[in-house]
Design an enzyme around this catalytic site. Structure first.
Site, mmCIF file in Angstrom:
data_model
loop_
_atom_site.group_PDB
_atom_site.id
_atom_site.type_symbol
_atom_site.label_atom_id
_atom_site.label_comp_id
_atom_site.label_asym_id
_atom_site.label_seq_id
_atom_site.Cartn_x
_atom_site.Cartn_y
_atom_site.Cartn_z
ATOM 1 N N TRP A 170 36.906 31.154 36.766
ATOM 2 C CA TRP A 170 36.785 32.357 36.390
ATOM 3 C C TRP A 170 38.627 33.180 36.559
ATOM 4 C CZ3 TRP A 170 38.079 36.232 40.171
ATOM 5 C CH2 TRP A 170 38.554 37.646 40.096
ATOM 6 N N HIS A 171 39.056 32.244 38.085
ATOM 7 C CA HIS A 171 39.545 32.505 39.007
ATOM 8 C C HIS A 171 41.508 31.659 38.551
ATOM 9 C CE1 HIS A 171 37.032 32.854 42.327
ATOM 10 N NE2 HIS A 171 38.372 33.823 42.866
ATOM 11 N N GLY A 172 41.311 31.119 37.131
ATOM 12 C CA GLY A 172 41.970 30.574 36.632
ATOM 13 C C GLY A 172 42.126 29.228 35.640
#
Length: 486
Positions: free
Chosen positions: A325-327
């Site tokens: 989700w963060h990257g």
């Protein structure tokens, strides 16, 4: 529009004055004003992506009603999955398409096959991960009959697009925010001044601590081959404070801004670096995301029920998905997997719920055992942040190997950090003083929530003025909010 920009300093007072001039008797017009202001706030970055936000809003508003009105379970599932697939489809195209195609092409080349997948050259819409999760939680809650859909499109649009949380959270729930949007809001001087204090503290964390730590963290990570292990370790610590003060600073500004309009947002940070184990850290770090994955992914997978194997599987899934989700990078996946490994001993020994209360609650100083536990947890967290910050996996491993070398015993010198706008010694002093203030205020919503309230007014205002002076004096090279990229 950035919270620490001159444009926001002009935008916020205008919206605030107009909002309360309309008055609480005209709730509908207040909500329309906030929605228009929110769309302007978002379009200020890039107006083209405003249409994507509007489409996502209309999609979830419509499918929410369809899920609720569907007479059969199969039809409810159809509308639910239609929303999920379209929402995640947009997210995947903008955020993950290039990552997945590049990774698949690399896998095929490892087996001797050639591939020629096209690359999409698009800008990642700011905040897409946040407002997508706002909408998905709304649909899931309707499907699970936790809420009924709102028929007021303005109210729902404001829930998704409320400008303080639009681009970097916190990730709100309809069960918490929508009732506030629908309810009459009276101006409260106490709430407004509390909001201003939280905004001030958020700006201090972002501008004074995060931005100055970022200068040295970037310097070290970008030129790590030129530094001894001791400096690399310091660079990792600088990044740990950068990302915490950057993101929690943003959240403080968001929560404080919302309070100016009589709205309470979900708390997003609860002093995570004072955690005594990794489980406690994740209950205190990015709370809105952690609880989102818990409620909409971990528990549906079975949570902590079932066999140990299933529990281990669920933990790895939730942490790896959180990393992704963060990257769109293997470094984020590695960061998530590493945190899952940290969590394993606590899960297997059933100690993941040991530290629920705030450390040393009601006391000024912690016990020695708590100091040792916090130190270990912080060290493990800093180590994991190396993967989060690194450009790629080889960069992360090279950086780590540089730390665990004989040069770790070489004392850092001032020359190692030449080039920053503020002396590194001054930054270290600021970080230490900041940590002390955070420790003293750790039992409150934010560090200075109660600071000075019992002091004589002149002393209290001297304190506030000192914080403001620090914000202006230590303003260095402005750094973009880290979580804007997510």
């Amino acid at each position: 529009m950035l919270f620490n920009s001159l444009s926001f300093a002009v935008f916020l007072p205008i919206v605030f004055i107009l909002y309360w001039l309309i008055g609480s008797k005209h709730l509908r017009f207040q909500n329309v004003l906030l929605l228009v202001a929110s769309y302007f706030f978002y379009a200020f970055w890039d107006y083209r992506f405003l249409f994507l936000l509007m489409f996502s809003t209309f999609l979830d508003y419509s499918t929410g009603i369809k899920v609720h009105e569907a007479e059969s379970k199969a039809l409810k599932k159809f509308w639910l999955w239609l929303s999920v697939i379209i929402n995640l489809g947009f997210l995947c195209v903008f955020k993950y398409y290039n990552f997945f195609t590049d990774s698949f092409a690399a896998l095929l080349s490892g087996f001797g096959f050639r591939s020629n997948f096209g690359v999409i050259d698009v800008v990642l819409p700011v905040g897409i991960s946040f407002y997508t999760f706002h909408g998905l939680s709304y649909i899931f809650d309707i499907y699970k009959k936790r809420i009924e859909p709102t028929k007021n499109f303005v109210d729902y649009s404001l829930f998704v697009s409320f400008f303080p949380l639009l681009v970097a959270g916190p990730i709100e729930r309809a069960t918490h925010l929508l009732p506030q949007i629908k309810a009459k809001r009276e101006f409260s001087y106490t709430t407004a001044t509390d909001g201003l204090r939280q905004i001030m503290w958020g700006l201090f964390k972002k501008i004074v601590i995060a931005d100055n730590c970022a200068e040295y963290a970037n310097m070290v990570f970008n030129n790590y081959t030129h530094y001894p292990g001791s400096v690399l370790a310091m660079g990792a610590v600088f990044f740990a404070f950068q990302i915490y003060c950057d993101f929690s600073g943003y959240s403080d500004i968001a929560l404080g801004t919302a309070r100016l309009f009589g709205i309470e947002l979900i708390r997003n940070f609860a002093f995570p670096y004072f955690s005594r184990d990794i489980a406690e850290f994740w209950r205190r770090w990015h709370i809105s995301l952690s609880s989102w994955f818990r409620d909409y992914l971990y528990i549906p997978l079975g949570g902590s029920k079932g066999s140990k194997l299933n529990q281990v599987r669920n933990i790895f899934i939730i942490f790896i998905v959180s990393g992704l989700w963060h990257g769109a990078s293997w470094t984020f996946i590695a960061w998530g997997a590493l945190n899952a490994l940290y969590f394993m001993p606590l899960l297997l020994l059933k100690r993941n719920r040991n530290n629920i209360e705030t450390v040393a609650q009601g006391k000024l100083l912690p016990r020695l055992t708590d100091v040792l536990k916090m130190s270990l947890t912080f060290t493990l967290t800093v180590f994991a942040w190396i993967f989060f910050r690194a450009e790629d996996i080889p960069h992360a491993f090279s950086y780590i190997s540089g730390i665990f070398s004989r040069s770790i015993l070489v004392l850092p010198t001032g020359e190692s950090f030449m080039g920053g706008t503020v002396n590194v010694g001054a930054v270290i002093v600021l970080v230490v003083l900041f940590t002390v203030v955070e420790w003293i205020g750790r039992e409150h919503q934010f560090a200075i929530a109660k600071t000075g309230l019992g002091w004589p007014k002149p002393v209290r205002w001297v304190f506030y003025l000192s914080v403001v002076v620090c914000i202006f004096y230590f303003t260095g090279v402005s750094q973009q909010f880290v979580y804007f990229q997510f």
